[in-house]
Design an enzyme around this catalytic site. Structure first.
Site, mmCIF file in Angstrom:
data_model
loop_
_atom_site.group_PDB
_atom_site.id
_atom_site.type_symbol
_atom_site.label_atom_id
_atom_site.label_comp_id
_atom_site.label_asym_id
_atom_site.label_seq_id
_atom_site.Cartn_x
_atom_site.Cartn_y
_atom_site.Cartn_z
ATOM 1 N N ASP A 55 82.849 46.633 114.278
ATOM 2 C CA ASP A 55 83.729 45.520 114.598
ATOM 3 C C ASP A 55 84.739 45.511 113.458
ATOM 4 O OD1 ASP A 55 84.961 42.959 114.446
ATOM 5 O OD2 ASP A 55 83.430 42.181 115.788
ATOM 6 N N HIS A 56 85.974 45.893 113.747
ATOM 7 C CA HIS A 56 86.890 46.157 112.633
ATOM 8 C C HIS A 56 87.189 44.900 111.811
ATOM 9 C CE1 HIS A 56 90.094 44.772 115.369
ATOM 10 N NE2 HIS A 56 90.842 44.615 114.291
ATOM 11 N N HIS A 96 84.759 39.541 117.364
ATOM 12 C CA HIS A 96 85.461 39.226 116.111
ATOM 13 C C HIS A 96 85.271 37.763 115.699
ATOM 14 C CE1 HIS A 96 87.144 43.015 116.954
ATOM 15 N NE2 HIS A 96 88.261 42.663 117.545
HETATM 16 C C1 BG6 Z 1 90.953 44.320 119.193
HETATM 17 C C2 BG6 Z 1 91.304 43.822 120.565
HETATM 18 O O1 BG6 Z 1 89.562 44.451 119.061
HETATM 19 O O2 BG6 Z 1 91.421 43.400 118.220
HETATM 20 C C3 BG6 Z 1 92.806 43.627 120.689
HETATM 21 O O3 BG6 Z 1 90.859 44.753 121.545
HETATM 22 C C4 BG6 Z 1 93.303 42.721 119.589
HETATM 23 O O4 BG6 Z 1 93.154 43.100 121.958
HETATM 24 C C5 BG6 Z 1 92.827 43.230 118.236
HETATM 25 O O5 BG6 Z 1 94.716 42.729 119.634
HETATM 26 C C6 BG6 Z 1 93.162 42.252 117.141
HETATM 27 O O6 BG6 Z 1 92.913 42.871 115.917
HETATM 28 P P1 BG6 Z 1 93.757 42.511 114.627
HETATM 29 O O7 BG6 Z 1 93.136 43.304 113.547
HETATM 30 O O8 BG6 Z 1 95.172 42.882 114.930
HETATM 31 O O9 BG6 Z 1 93.581 41.041 114.476
#
Ligand code: BG6
Length: 518
Positions: free
Chosen positions: A201-202, A264
Site C-alpha cells: 500500500d504505497h 490507504h
Molecule cells: C491509488 C489509486 O492507489 O492512489 C488512485 O488507485 C489514486 O486512484 C492514488 O489517485 C492516490 O495516491 P497519491 O499518492 O497520489 O495520494
C-alpha cells in the site's frame, strides 16, 4: 491566520544512520506485468534512486516479465521512464550503468510450463553476475493474474527454494470484497508463507505517514491527550484534483471506496488510532493496527455517502464529468467520492467520531488528518478577533498534512496585542517538512521496495488486516451495488463534493474542514 515556522538545524540530523546499514543481499527482482505503467512510472525510477543513493548491492538484477516479446526495447523504455519520472540527476553515464542490470523475459502468465524457462533464465543471470539465491517477485499485473502467477511459481519450486530468501510483492487491489480477498489470501498462502508476502500500500511508504507514528510515539507530550477525554473528533481527507486519468475500465469496477478508502485511508486511520506498539517491529505494529480495525463496529449503511463528479472547473481548467470520461459507462453508478462516519469502540476512542472522505476532481489536492480537541471546560474569554470581527473561540486543532505541503500544524488561541479587551485570535505553530529537512524526492515505492528486499514487513498489509477492512466495507459495497443512487452526478468537479457529505457531519453538529493545505 498568523503562523510560526519551526526549523531544525543540520546538527539535528547527525544521528541519521549511514545508508550502508540497510543494503539488501545481492538478488534478482522479477517484475511481472513489466510492460505496464506502474513499472515505468514508479518502480524503475524508485530502483534507480535506490541505486544512486547507494542502497542497492553492486550485484543485482531486474528482470521484467510480460507477454509481449520486447527484448532490448524493454531496457530502453525503462530508461525513458526513469528520465521522465525519475528526476533530474539521471545523467547518461548513470543510466548506462543502471541499464546493465535490466533485462526482459517474455512469458504468458498462465503458461505453466513456461515458468521452467524463467527459472532457468534467472539461474543463468545469477550465475553470470555472481548473484546469490535471493529473489523478489513483484506482481504488477492486473489482479486476475495474481493467482495463476503464484500457483505457477509454486509449481516450479520457485517459491520455496532450498537456498536463498524469496518474497512476493502484491500490488493493490487485493481482492474486491471480503470473499475475494479471503480466496486470494488462501491462494497466496498455499504457496508462500505469510512472512514471504508483501501486500503493498504505497501510502505506508510515504514519509509523512510514517511520521504519524514518530510524532505520537517519539514525543512524550501528545500521547496523554490522545484520547476521548481531550479529542472531540477526527477528520481524514484524501482530496484529489485529478480525474480517472484514462483508467476508466479499472475505476468503473473499483470506485472510491475500494480504490482508496478500504486501503490507504484505513492505514491512515490505524496510525492515528492505534495503541503504542511494544517496538517498531513488524509483528507489534501490525497487531496494533488490526486491533483498531477490529474495534470498529459494523458501519450503518446511512453513515456512508457517495458522490460522482459532473463537469466543472478544476484549478482554472474546464473538465468533463465522470460519465464523459473515456471508456466509462455514460450512465455509470460508480462513486468518485465517498465519505463516512465511523467509531472505534475501545477505551481510548469510545464516543469519538472519525470522519473519512476521499474523492476525485475536488477543489484542491490535499491529504490531511485533522484532530480537533475539545474546548476548555470554562471559556473565560468569549470572543475571538479575526479580520476585525468577533467570532467564537476556535478549539485547538492539530493538522497532519500528508501531502502535498507535508507538515504538522497546531492551532491555538493567542491574545491579540494592543487591544484593551482580552481578544483571542487563532494562530498556527507550523512545522514544514521541506523547510526543515529539504524536499525529499522519495516516493513511497523507494522505501517499500527496499524494505521488501530486506524482508521487513512492518510497512506492508497483513492477511488479517486486509480481511478485517474488507469485512467492514463489504456490506456497504453490497448495499450500494443493489441500489443505484438516484441523482448522479451529484457534485461539480472543482468543489468539495456532494451535499450529502456535509449533511453527514451536520447530523452530529460538525463541519468538514475545507481550508486544507498551508
Ligand atoms: C491509488 C489509486 O492507489 O492512489 C488512485 O488507485 C489514486 O486512484 C492514488 O489517485 C492516490 O495516491 P497519491 O499518492 O497520489 O495520494
Amino acid at each position: 491566520m498568523a503562523t510560526v515556522q519551526m526549523k531544525v538545524s543540520p546538527e539535528d540530523l547527525s544521528h541519521v544512520p549511514p545508508a550502508r546499514e540497510r543494503i539488501p543481499e545481492p538478488g534478482i527482482m522479477v517484475i511481472f506485468g513489466a510492460s505496464g505503467d506502474l513499472t515505468k512510472r514508479k518502480l524503475l525510477p524508485a530502483l534507480f534512486h535506490l541505486k544512486q543513493s547507494g542502497l542497492l548491492p553492486d550485484n543485482f538484477a531486474i528482470v521484467g516479465v510480460a507477454r509481449r516479446p520486447l527484448g532490448d526495447e524493454f531496457a530502453a523504455d525503462m530508461r525513458q521512464g526513469i528520465l521522465e519520472y525519475g528526476g533530474a540527476d539521471a545523467s547518461d553515464a548513470k543510466l548506462n550503468e543502471f541499464s546493465k542490470h535490466i533485462s526482459y523475459y517474455a512469458l504468458s502468465f498462465d503458461d505453466g510450463p513456461g515458468y521452467a524457462g524463467l527459472k532457468a533464465e534467472l539461474d543463468r543471470i545469477a550465475q553470470e553476475k555472481g548473484i546469490g539465491d535471493d529473489r523478489l517477485f513483484y506482481l504488477a499485473t492486473a489482479p486476475e493474474y495474481f493467482a495463476p502467477i503464484i500457483e505457477n511459481l509454486g509449481a516450479q519450486g520457485m517459491a520455496q527454494p532450498e537456498k536463498g530468501r524469496v518474497g512476493v510483492v502484491i500490488e493493490k487491489p487485493f481482492g474486491h470484497d471480503l470473499d475475494s480477498a479471503r480466496e486470494l489470501n488462501q491462494q497466496v498462502n498455499a504457496v508462500f508463507h505469510e512472512n514471504q508476502v508483501f501486500r503493498i500500500d504505497h501510502y505506508l511508504g510515504k514519509e509523512t505517514v510514517q511520521n504519524i507514528l514518530v510524532f505520537r510515539f517519539a514525543n512524550g507530550i501528545f500521547e496523554p491527550i490522545w484520547n476521548r477525554n481531550y479529542i472531540d473528533h477526527v477528520q481524514i481527507t484524501a482530496a484529489e484534483t485529478l480525474g480517472v486519468e484514462g483508467r476508466g475500465p479499472f475505476y468503473e469496477k473499483a470506485g472510491a471506496l475500494r480504490d482508496v478508502v478500504q486501503n490507504h485511508m484505513m492505514e491512515l486511520l490505524s496510525f492515528v488510532a492505534m495503541e503504542p506498539p511494544s517496538s517498531f517491529e513488524s509483528e507489534s505494529v501490525r497487531r496494533e493496527k488490526v486491533k483498531v480495525w477490529r474495534a470498529i463496529p459494523p458501519l450503518p449503511v446511512n453513515d456512508a455517502v457517495r458522490g460522482q463528479y459532473g463537469p466543472g472547473v478544476v484549478e482554472g481548467q474546464k473538465v468533463i464529468g465522470y460519465r464523459d470520461e473515456e471508456r466509462v459507462d455514460p450512465e455509470s453508478g460508480t462513486e468518485t467520492f465517498a465519505a463516512l462516519r465511523l467509531g472505534i469502540e475501545n477505551w481510548r476512542w469510545a464516543g469519538v467520531p472519525f470522519f473519512l472522505r476521499a474523492g476525485k476532481r475536488l477543489k484542491k489536492r490535499a491529504t490531511e488528518i485533522s484532530i480537533q480537541f475539545k474546548q476548555p471546560p470554562l471559556l473565560i474569554f468569549n470572543q475571538v478577533l479575526k479580520g476585525g470581527t468577533c467570532q467564537e473561540i476556535q478549539p485547538n486543532l492539530l493538522t497532519i498534512r500528508i501531502q502535498p505541503d507535508e507538515g504538522i500544524a497546531l492551532r491555538f488561541g493567542a491574545k491579540v496585542p494592543t487591544t484593551p479587551e482580552m481578544s483571542v485570535c487563532p494562530v498556527n505553530m507550523d512545522f514544514d517538512y521541506a523547510a526543515a529537512f529539504g524536499k525529499s524526492s522519495a516516493n513511497g515505492y523507494e522505501r517499500l521496495l527496499l524494505d521488501a528486499m530486506l524482508g521487513d514487513q512492518t510497512l506492508f498489509a497483513h492477511r488479517d488486516g486486509v480481511e478485517t477492512t474488507w469485512a467492514l466495507y463489504t456490506p456497504i459495497l453490497e448495499a450500494w451495488a443493489t441500489k443505484n443512487p438516484e441523482v448522479f452526478p451529484n457534485y461539480f468537479a472543482g468543489t468539495w463534493g456532494p451535499d450529502c457529505a456535509d449533511r453527514l457531519l451536520e447530523r452530529s453538529g460538525h463541519v468538514w474542514r475545507n481550508d486544507l493545505g498551508r
